[in-house]
Design a protein around this motif. Structure first.
Motif, PDB file in Angstrom:
ATOM      1  N   SER A   2       0.824  -1.209   0.000  1.00 44.88           N
ATOM      2  CA  SER A   2       0.000   0.000   0.000  1.00 44.88           C
ATOM      3  C   SER A   2       0.860   1.262   0.000  1.00 44.88           C
ATOM      4  O   SER A   2       0.556   2.238  -0.699  1.00 44.88           O
ATOM      5  CB  SER A   2      -0.926  -0.006   1.216  1.00 44.88           C
ATOM      6  OG  SER A   2      -1.678   1.186   1.299  1.00 44.88           O
ATOM      7  N   THR A   7       0.183   5.253   0.791  1.00 46.94           N
ATOM      8  CA  THR A   7      -0.643   5.384   1.996  1.00 46.94           C
ATOM      9  C   THR A   7      -0.345   4.243   2.959  1.00 46.94           C
ATOM     10  O   THR A   7      -0.314   3.073   2.550  1.00 46.94           O
ATOM     11  CB  THR A   7      -2.146   5.353   1.633  1.00 46.94           C
ATOM     12  OG1 THR A   7      -2.417   6.415   0.719  1.00 46.94           O
ATOM     13  CG2 THR A   7      -3.003   5.532   2.885  1.00 46.94           C
ATOM     14  N   GLU A   8      -0.125   4.577   4.223  1.00 45.43           N
ATOM     15  CA  GLU A   8       0.055   3.559   5.273  1.00 45.43           C
ATOM     16  C   GLU A   8      -1.322   3.214   5.821  1.00 45.43           C
ATOM     17  O   GLU A   8      -2.095   4.104   6.182  1.00 45.43           O
ATOM     18  CB  GLU A   8       0.963   4.112   6.372  1.00 45.43           C
ATOM     19  CG  GLU A   8       1.577   3.059   7.262  1.00 45.43           C
ATOM     20  CD  GLU A   8       0.627   2.638   8.358  1.00 45.43           C
ATOM     21  OE1 GLU A   8       0.615   1.446   8.734  1.00 45.43           O
ATOM     22  OE2 GLU A   8      -0.119   3.515   8.855  1.00 45.43           O
ATOM     23  N   PHE A  56      -3.932   5.692   7.623  1.00 48.95           N
ATOM     24  CA  PHE A  56      -5.160   6.078   6.928  1.00 48.95           C
ATOM     25  C   PHE A  56      -6.381   5.845   7.811  1.00 48.95           C
ATOM     26  O   PHE A  56      -7.255   6.714   7.928  1.00 48.95           O
ATOM     27  CB  PHE A  56      -5.281   5.293   5.623  1.00 48.95           C
ATOM     28  CG  PHE A  56      -6.588   5.495   4.909  1.00 48.95           C
ATOM     29  CD1 PHE A  56      -6.838   6.659   4.198  1.00 48.95           C
ATOM     30  CD2 PHE A  56      -7.569   4.516   4.962  1.00 48.95           C
ATOM     31  CE1 PHE A  56      -8.044   6.846   3.546  1.00 48.95           C
ATOM     32  CE2 PHE A  56      -8.787   4.692   4.313  1.00 48.95           C
ATOM     33  CZ  PHE A  56      -9.022   5.867   3.599  1.00 48.95           C
TER      34      PHE A  56
END
Length: 610
Positions: free
Chosen positions: A110, A116-117, A121
């Protein structure tokens, strides 16, 4: 899979095993050693990260260390899978570790694909920006426990330890308390402008680890989110016991747990059978997390319209904090005045939910297992003659009687005092809640310092009895009080045997009950005596209430905790510790076993008693 394909796969796997066999032990040993070093370094770095304010270069070092450790653990898991003689069996034995590894792998994808972690998120969605940080900390702690269990508890250390299981239990609490007090001293654990002395940190750590709830500083205003999270972690570990919590990871990462681990669980939860201790503990973990999660969900929807939160994340955290605190009978709250805080003092649905969670936590894990395990329920339905165990019956009947007595006494004696100017329904809910929480939980919806003296005396009686055996609560336990009462009743009636539910109580249990009763009463009397010397200006009744509340790990106070002298606070801290591990456990831990000789016996003594 067809038979021919299965044979080809097995043949290929056998060739791989033969090829790797010579290097297997050396590679796995090197992986464990590297795992210990990397885990220790990463935990130290993360503690430094969460405990201090760092500049950008220091944050970069922390980020690199965390990413490196995650990459190492992924590689370690893959190598262990390759070197396993039975990969399918290895996946089954390490399914929870495998799920975590799969999540970490997806997280890496991801980040590299979408930038995006995942946890970051989700934290942003629910308003908990620090969710990803604490998840990483949880991951590192998880693997650190795995490594130490692989090298120590599950294999070599425990079998050769000369300490008895009760001694190890006592040492586990000392270890937890010291680690907790050290972490609470970190600057980021308190809000800006607040200073925490080591004495205050030690008191808070003991109170949280021993699931008591007495406070010398306000948890709501003195500690930051990180500090409050740490306190929550301490009373979660303290409620389950840190050794048992470590065993949780051993169960999910190894083939099983050894006899010494089972004896630790048996000593901590007073389980009747050593062989069933491992099975009981699995159910303990499952029931604990299920009840706490369900409790948090119910609390989330029970705050009431007048209670406002800064974000959704804060509401979720408050819900979990109070659910875990209630189930572990810890009594910690994120409100300055506890549940007596004005926005939630009239949230009676919330009070009922928390009371129910407290009751479940105080019943005892053996009773919960007996009541709610599907196999047990199915057997009772199929075999009507099979009933609950004697221990479960004692727990349920004692709990019901004490709750009813507490409700009646509080309702009658406080009707024109703390319950005045309230509706009938609020009087009923408040009386029920205080009857529930007084025995061991420590929450309050009324000002304890304003209670009448007869109610304080009766509350001392309820706190002294406490919760049921094998629970997160304190006190001498309902089973101990029941056995002492039944023995006295049998003596008055001239009966030589003590019987309950058509069963005879063995003398070994009666002797243990009397020993616990005597040790507990003596310890509390000594504590009250010392407090009467060091803090006599606070009044004997209030000092007695404080000491019983501390020893029985209840956490209720008339408001004098912070006013105690240094000696007084030391007495309370020692009382909380002894009360949590149990006087009998402490006695066993400090003494060695002696063989009883049957070669001779003295003549029977005959003298007047009474």
């Amino acid at each position: 899979m067809s038979d021919s394909l299965k044979r080809r796969v097995n043949a290929f796997r056998e060739r791989v095993n033969i090829k790797l066999y010579d290097s297997r032990d050396r590679v796995l040993k090197d992986l464990r050693t590297a795992g210990v070093l990397i885990s220790s370094l990463t935990i130290f770095v993360l503690i430094y990260f969460h405990g201090f304010q760092l500049d950008l270069p220091e944050r970069a070092v922390v980020e690199f260390t965390v990413k490196f450790s995650i990459g190492f653990y992924l590689l370690k898991y893959v190598i262990e899978f390759i070197y396993s003689f039975s990969p399918i069996q290895h996946l089954k034995e390490t399914k929870w570790e495998g799920i975590l590894m799969a999540f970490l792998f997806l997280n890496i994808l991801s980040i590299n694909i979408f930038g995006t972690e995942i946890m970051g998120f989700l934290g942003g969605v629910i308003g908990m920006e620090t969710l990803d940080q604490f998840f990483i900390l949880f991951i590192q702690g998880y693997f650190l426990l795995i490594v130490f269990l692989e090298l120590g508890k599950a294999s070599t250390f425990l079998p050769f330890a000369s300490l008895s299981p009760p001694a190890l239990l006592a040492l586990s609490f000392i270890f937890l308390i010291l680690i907790g007090s050290g972490l609470l001293m970190l600057p980021e654990m308190t809000v800006p402008g607040k200073v925490l002395t080591y004495g205050e940190a030690l008191f808070t750590s003991i109170s949280a680890s021993c699931v008591t709830g007495l406070q010398v500083v306000d948890t709501a205003t003195h500690f930051s989110f990180k500090g409050q999270f740490l306190i929550m972690l301490l009373f979660q570990l303290g409620g389950l016991n840190i050794i048992s919590f470590a065993t949780f990871f051993a169960i999910f990462t190894k083939k099983g747990i050894g006899i010494r681990h089972q004896s630790l669980i048996q000593a901590n939860y007073s389980n009747e059978s050593l062989t069933s201790s491992a099975e009981l503990f699995r159910k303990i973990i499952r029931f604990t997390f299920q009840i706490e999660a369900l409790g948090a969900l119910l609390i989330f929807f029970s705050w009431g319209d007048h209670m406002t939160f800064n974000s959704l994340g804060q509401r979720i955290f408050y819900s979990f904090f109070h659910s875990i605190s209630a189930f572990n009978n810890a009594g910690f709250s994120l409100f300055t005045n506890g549940l007596m805080e004005s926005p939630i003092q009239q949230s009676y649905l919330l009070h009922i939910v928390i009371a129910c969670i407290i009751i479940f936590g105080g019943l005892g894990f053996g009773t919960i297992k007996d009541l709610f395990t599907l196999r047990q329920v199915r057997e009772r339905m199929q075999k009507p003659w099979k009933t609950l165990t004697t221990g479960s019956k004692i727990s349920l009947y004692s709990t019901g009687v004490l709750l009813a007595l507490g409700f009646i006494v509080f309702f009658a004696l406080e009707y024109n005092n703390t319950l005045s100017n309230t509706s009938t329904s609020s009087k009923v809910v408040t009386s029920f809640f205080q009857s529930v929480t007084t025995r061991t939980a420590g929450f309050n919806t009324v000002d304890i310092g304003s209670l009448t003296l007869p109610v304080l005396i009766f509350f001392i009686f309820l706190m002294f009895i406490g919760a049921s055996t094998g629970s997160t609560g304190g006190g001498i336990k309902t089973s101990t009080f029941a056995l002492v009462f039944l023995s006295a009743w049998a003596t008055i009636r001239g009966k030589k045997k003590v019987e309950i539910f058509k069963q005879t109580i063995p003398w070994e249990l009666l002797n243990r009950a009397f020993s616990i009763f005597l040790f507990s009463a003596t310890t509390m009397l000594v504590g009250i005596f010392i407090l009467a010397i060091s803090d006599s200006h606070l009044g004997l009744a209030r000092l007695a209430f404080e000491e019983v509340s501390a020893f029985c790990t209840v956490g209720l106070s008339t408001g004098i905790t912070a006013e105690l002298s240094g000696m007084g606070k030391a007495v309370i801290m020692v009382s909380m510790f002894i009360g949590r591990i149990g006087t009998i456990t402490l006695a066993f831990a400090l003494s060695s076993r002696k063989r009883e000789s049957n070669d001779y016996k003295y003549p029977k003594a005959n003298f007047m008693v009474g």
